[in-house]
Scaffold this motif. Structure first.
Motif, mmCIF file in Angstrom:
data_model
loop_
_atom_site.group_PDB
_atom_site.id
_atom_site.type_symbol
_atom_site.label_atom_id
_atom_site.label_comp_id
_atom_site.label_asym_id
_atom_site.label_seq_id
_atom_site.Cartn_x
_atom_site.Cartn_y
_atom_site.Cartn_z
ATOM 1 N N LYS A 774 23.811 19.880 31.296
ATOM 2 C CA LYS A 774 24.617 19.172 32.295
ATOM 3 C C LYS A 774 25.951 19.879 32.535
ATOM 4 N N ARG A 775 26.395 20.686 31.568
ATOM 5 C CA ARG A 775 27.743 21.247 31.637
ATOM 6 C C ARG A 775 27.787 22.759 31.784
ATOM 7 N N CYS A 776 26.763 23.440 31.319
ATOM 8 C CA CYS A 776 26.834 24.897 31.337
ATOM 9 C C CYS A 776 25.440 25.489 31.471
ATOM 10 N N GLN A 777 25.398 26.793 31.614
ATOM 11 C CA GLN A 777 24.146 27.517 31.826
ATOM 12 C C GLN A 777 23.368 27.620 30.510
ATOM 13 N N LEU A 778 22.179 27.052 30.505
ATOM 14 C CA LEU A 778 21.393 27.030 29.273
ATOM 15 C C LEU A 778 20.971 28.434 28.848
ATOM 16 N N THR A 779 20.784 29.326 29.805
ATOM 17 C CA THR A 779 20.428 30.709 29.463
ATOM 18 C C THR A 779 21.516 31.364 28.615
ATOM 19 N N ALA A 780 22.779 31.083 28.955
ATOM 20 C CA ALA A 780 23.882 31.646 28.177
ATOM 21 C C ALA A 780 23.925 31.053 26.772
ATOM 22 N N VAL A 781 23.557 29.787 26.643
ATOM 23 C CA VAL A 781 23.535 29.152 25.319
ATOM 24 C C VAL A 781 22.459 29.801 24.451
ATOM 25 N N ILE A 782 21.286 30.033 25.029
ATOM 26 C CA ILE A 782 20.211 30.683 24.262
ATOM 27 C C ILE A 782 20.591 32.118 23.920
ATOM 28 N N ALA A 783 21.282 32.793 24.815
ATOM 29 C CA ALA A 783 21.763 34.146 24.496
ATOM 30 C C ALA A 783 22.734 34.108 23.317
ATOM 31 N N GLU A 784 23.547 33.054 23.248
ATOM 32 C CA GLU A 784 24.468 32.910 22.118
ATOM 33 C C GLU A 784 23.712 32.605 20.830
ATOM 34 N N VAL A 785 22.673 31.787 20.929
ATOM 35 C CA VAL A 785 21.828 31.532 19.758
ATOM 36 C C VAL A 785 21.213 32.838 19.273
ATOM 37 N N ASP A 786 20.726 33.644 20.203
ATOM 38 C CA ASP A 786 20.157 34.942 19.833
ATOM 39 C C ASP A 786 21.211 35.818 19.159
ATOM 40 N N ARG A 787 22.446 35.723 19.609
ATOM 41 C CA ARG A 787 23.513 36.553 19.046
ATOM 42 C C ARG A 787 23.809 36.189 17.594
ATOM 43 N N ILE A 788 23.894 34.910 17.307
ATOM 44 C CA ILE A 788 24.311 34.505 15.960
ATOM 45 C C ILE A 788 23.140 34.424 14.983
ATOM 46 N N ASN A 800 14.095 16.350 24.242
ATOM 47 C CA ASN A 800 13.031 15.822 25.088
ATOM 48 C C ASN A 800 12.058 16.946 25.442
ATOM 49 N N VAL A 801 10.848 16.572 25.833
ATOM 50 C CA VAL A 801 9.786 17.567 26.012
ATOM 51 C C VAL A 801 10.121 18.572 27.103
ATOM 52 N N GLU A 802 10.859 18.150 28.115
ATOM 53 C CA GLU A 802 11.214 19.067 29.187
ATOM 54 C C GLU A 802 12.112 20.182 28.671
ATOM 55 N N ILE A 803 13.109 19.817 27.894
ATOM 56 C CA ILE A 803 14.020 20.816 27.341
ATOM 57 C C ILE A 803 13.304 21.705 26.328
ATOM 58 N N VAL A 804 12.496 21.091 25.486
ATOM 59 C CA VAL A 804 11.757 21.870 24.480
ATOM 60 C C VAL A 804 10.874 22.895 25.168
ATOM 61 N N SER A 805 10.221 22.495 26.252
ATOM 62 C CA SER A 805 9.366 23.431 26.987
ATOM 63 C C SER A 805 10.189 24.566 27.590
ATOM 64 N N GLU A 806 11.346 24.242 28.126
ATOM 65 C CA GLU A 806 12.204 25.269 28.722
ATOM 66 C C GLU A 806 12.702 26.246 27.661
ATOM 67 N N VAL A 807 13.121 25.716 26.519
ATOM 68 C CA VAL A 807 13.592 26.592 25.444
ATOM 69 C C VAL A 807 12.447 27.443 24.917
ATOM 70 N N GLU A 808 11.263 26.871 24.838
ATOM 71 C CA GLU A 808 10.101 27.642 24.379
ATOM 72 C C GLU A 808 9.824 28.812 25.320
ATOM 73 N N ASN A 809 9.925 28.571 26.633
ATOM 74 C CA ASN A 809 9.715 29.652 27.589
ATOM 75 C C ASN A 809 10.770 30.746 27.417
ATOM 76 N N MET A 810 12.007 30.334 27.187
ATOM 77 C CA MET A 810 13.058 31.338 26.956
ATOM 78 C C MET A 810 12.780 32.135 25.682
ATOM 79 N N ALA A 811 12.362 31.421 24.642
ATOM 80 C CA ALA A 811 12.072 32.104 23.376
ATOM 81 C C ALA A 811 10.940 33.110 23.549
ATOM 82 N N LYS A 812 9.927 32.736 24.313
ATOM 83 C CA LYS A 812 8.826 33.668 24.557
ATOM 84 C C LYS A 812 9.302 34.877 25.341
#
Length: 850
Positions: A774-788, A800-812
């Motif tokens: 709701k507040r920021c770009q989720l792609t940048a958050v996942i990039a930060e997770v990858d960094r640390i 929720n399942v929608e977010i989990v699915s989106e994060v799973e796609n990013m992880a893949k």
């Protein structure tokens, strides 16, 4: 003796049947030859009276000679390299022949044509029979069924190429026309049947399938034969071209190929077994374009290149490497070179503070060359891989103080420091002897180590059941915090500058400074007053520095200034002592537990903070040179010391009231207890058993949304430590986490975390990403997770399942391994493992280029 259409037992036709066959072929070729020598306005072929006997005999002789010449090459494969106009011409000639035969079979009284069918003599018949029998035997031996079957199938469809989309007209060369009796077309059909039967006697089922597709064409063939036979060669070619304009291009290409291959087969020998239609479709594909489809070779090549590329297009995400001056050590909010250059002053260490870029990076940080999986705890406390943190400056500058040394492929840590050259454990015991009330691991559980160096002090406090939040700036002491994290010791890149530390008030049992190079006494003691804010009432400040024990003028002056400042702050100097082994000394101060001293001061200096000033407000709040009053009411947080460890991790804090509503809607104490029970169940039944996580390889853990710290509390029996993060837009439960004897910090996950890349073995996110989106770009958050997150580290997401699915796609798209996915009642659980994959293309971040 002729056997008509009956087959032999072995499926081959009788050679005697070739006599009428030869007659038909000869007559047809003769008629065509005469017709071609005439003008373009010749009469229809079916009027055979126009052909003279002499001309007919000459043509027949040429044909017999051609058949004899073909004996030597009867079994050779044709190259198929005929000129296109020749192929069309020969095909049209054959079509004319078939049209004439079809007209005869329909009962037309063309007696001359019927007589011409008997012209060849016995010798010609025998010659043709011998050639045909030889061809049959040779092809039966040399051609395998898999090779013959597609050829036969294509011959059955060879007439398809003459079909026109406009009026449905067909060339009569189909080889599928079914006629019975003694009509002339039966003989021509026998030619086709004999060739296919001799070479494909075992493939009748496939032929039947093909015939079923051609039955409709047969009916059209009979109806259109008359009109087709009346056209000249040039007219038919022109008409076919015009009518095929609206037809599918694939059909046109297929037709041309069929005509070409059929001409090839006929030119070689009328008796040779080469199903022209079969070859036509195979070769036709190689002479056309690919249309909208890529070849498998191109697709495979593109996929391999894509996997090697920096930018991974999978699921719409593109990843590149960050091209920055800091390289593998990039911390976006501490390496913003452009912002640092614009600072008006660096007097208060502003250049060491956070200056986040306007947009959070979405690129990935590179790995140091030769990076390996971190050495597991507790061995990591003594040594780490050199290639993981390839910096030698501290080894050169501080090696004599036993900070760090280069030993082959390792960096080794003897456990020393500037104030404890002979080891941290001795130093820890020295402090305990100086002031037994410190009671490491019981009364004193969470401490703040300022200017920690390589954090050996905090690393050895684990042996005393103490957690130390060690912090130091990213400065000329190259990678000191990175060394600490690689060793498996809690640490943070921070500085005491112009803003408050990201911690709530009154949470640390002890604050420690061993030669931390902080000028506590200047500017009204602003920096020491910040320590006063975060120090628990009744807590201790352990200052191990040269002003305590040296008598040089500078140190004497600092000691005098500190004595005056601490007295005004109402701190009690409870102990000063010297350590003979290390040749150092320490002063220990105690923060008051009441406001009596503040009220009795002759001057309000340092001043008390305004009542409106919230001491727990800590995110980007400027430092103020003031003190907050000590809480004294029994129900106030800080008025009592917490339970001793480990009871404090389980028991609800005394200051949680039933009248307060907890995060999950229950009364605060019940909410706290329910949360702890929940996480104990989740960790024991799921995380420790069902995730496939090798917990012996896990040391550094970060909980991105900790709430009450229940997840960290459930891990208390493991050899791990957890950085509990309370997002700035979440309920402020961080004081509860510290009350439990755990570590934590405030943070905004729309910005980068103040830690080095590859800091954590496990990242935990419970219902965080749905809020962040709701507040920021989720792609940048996942990039930060990858960094640390370290390579081969784990990410656990609950949302929720929608977010989990989106994060799973990013992880893949990051080439991470999906270890577990689970969903129930619209809630999802995901566990993924980071790999060593890095892109190769780069994205330059201008703000981070020096």
């Amino acid at each position: 003796m002729a056997m008509g259409k009956y087959s032999r037992v072995d499926g081959r036709r009788s050679s005697n049947y070739c006599s009428p066959l030869a007659i038909v072929v000869f007559v047809g070729v003769c008629l065509v030859g005469v017709w071609m020598m005439m003008s373009s306005t010749i009469a229809p072929i079916q009027n055979s009276e126009l052909v003279s006997d002499d001309t007919l005999n000459e043509v027949l002789n040429e044909v017999k000679k051609k058949i004899d010449d073909n004996d030597s090459r009867q079994f050779e494969d044709s190259s198929g390299n005929f000129p296109l106009d020749a192929a069309k011409r020969e095909t049209d000639i054959d079509s004319s022949q078939d049209e004439s035969d079809t007209n005869n079979s329909q009962g037309r009284n063309n007696t001359d044509a019927q007589d011409n069918q008997t012209l060849p003599d016995k010798g010609s018949e025998d010659n043709v029979e011998e050639n045909q029998e030889a061809t049959t035997e040779e092809n039966s031996e040399d051609k395998t069924e898999p090779e013959e079957e597609p050829k036969k199938h294509k011959e059955q469809n060879s007439g398809d190429g003459e079909q026109n989309a406009g009026d449905g007209k067909l060339n009569s060369e189909t080889g599928e026309t079914k006629m019975e009796g003694g009509e002339t077309n039966e003989a021509e059909q026998a030619v086709s049947e004999e060739s296919t039967d001799e070479s494909n006697s075992d493939s009748n089922e496939d032929e039947k399938k093909s015939e079923a597709n051609e039955n409709t064409f047969d009916a059209q063939l009979e109806n259109k034969a008359d009109s087709q036979s009346e056209e000249t060669e040039e007219e038919k070619v022109e008409r076919n071209q015009e009518e095929n304009v609206g037809q599918n291009q694939e059909d046109n290409s297929e037709s041309a190929g069929e005509e070409h291959i059929e001409t090839q087969a006929k030119d070689q020998s009328s008796n040779e077994v080469f199903p022209a239609g079969s070859q036509s479709e195979i070769l036709n594909e190689s002479t056309t374009g690919n249309g909208d489809w890529l070849t498998q070779m191109v697709e495979s090549k593109n996929e391999k290149e894509s996997l090697q590329s920096t930018i991974t297009k999978q699921n719409g995400y593109g990843w590149k490497l960050c091209n920055v001056t800091a390289g593998p050590d990039y911390i976006p909010c501490l390496d913003n070179v452009q912002a640092i250059r614009r600072l008006p002053s660096t007097k208060h260490y502003e250049h060491r503070e956070r200056h986040c870029p306007d947009e959070a990076p979405t690129c990935l940080v590179s790995l140091p060359e030769g990076y390996k999986r971190s050495v597991p705890w507790p061995k990591s406390r003594e040594k780490i891989w050199f290639n993981n943190v390839p910096h030698t400056k501290l080894a050169v500058v501080k090696g004599h103080q036993n900070w760090v040394k280069v030993t082959g492929e390792y960096l080794t840590f003897p456990g020393g420091g500037t104030q404890f050259m002979h080891g941290a454990l001795h130093y820890i015991d020295y402090i305990q002897k100086t002031l037994p009330d410190i009671a490491w691991g019981k009364r004193s559980r969470v401490i703040l180590d300022v200017g920690c160096g390589v954090a050996s002090f905090g690393g050895y406090l684990f042996d005393r059941d103490v957690l130390a939040m060690s912090f130091a700036p990213k400065d000329e002491h190259e990678a000191q915090v990175q060394f600490a994290l690689e060793r498996g010791i809690p640490a943070l890149s921070a500085v005491m500058g112009t803003t408050r530390l990201p911690f709530p008030s009154g949470v640390f049992d002890i604050v420690h400074c061993a030669r931390c190079r902080v000028p506590w006494h200047i500017e009204g003691g602003k920096l020491l007053l910040e320590l006063n804010r975060v120090l628990r009432p009744g807590g201790y400040f352990v200052w191990s520095a040269t002003p305590v024990y040296r008598k040089v003028p500078e140190d004497v002056g600092i000691w005098k200034a500190m004595s005056e400042l601490t007295k005004k702050m109402c701190w009690d100097l409870v102990s000063t002592s010297k350590d003979g082994l290390n040749g150092i000394g320490a002063a220990i101060y105690r923060k008051p537990t009441s406001n009596e001293c503040y009220e009795k001061r002759p001057q309000n200096e340092p001043p008390l903070c305004k009542k409106s000033d919230n001491p727990d407000a800590a995110w980007n709040i400027p430092l103020q040179a003031c003190m907050h009053k000590v809480p004294v009411l029994p129900s106030e947080r800080g008025s009592q010391w917490p339970e001793q460890w480990p009871r404090r991790v389980e028991k609800a804090p005394y200051w949680l009231k039933n009248s307060q509503v907890g995060v999950y809607g229950k009364a605060a104490p019940e909410d706290y207890t329910s949360d702890y029970k929940h996480w104990k169940t989740v960790v024991s039944s799921s995380y420790l058993k069902g995730m496939g996580i090798k917990w012996s390889s896990v040391r550094n853990v970060i909980d991105m949304k900790a709430t009450y710290g229940g997840f960290a509390a459930a891990l208390k029996d493991l050899k791990v430590w957890v950085m509990n993060v309370v997002p700035i837009n979440s309920p402020d439960t961080l004081p509860i986490i510290y009350e439990r004897g755990l570590l934590g910090i405030y943070h905004d996950w729309c910005e980068s975390f103040s830690t080095y890349p590859r800091s954590y073995d496990l990242v935990h996110a419970d219902h965080l990403f749905s809020d962040l989106r709701k507040r920021c770009q989720l792609t940048a958050v996942i990039a930060e997770v990858d960094r640390i997150l370290r390579p081969e580290g784990m990410l656990i997401v609950r949302d929720n399942v929608e977010i989990v699915s989106e994060v799973e796609n990013m992880a893949k798209s990051l080439q991470w391994e999906v270890r577990l996915t689970y969903s129930q009642n619209k809630e999802g659980l995901l566990c993924v493992k980071k790999t060593f994959w890095r892109p190769t293309e780069t994205h330059t971040i201008k703000s981070a280029i020096s």
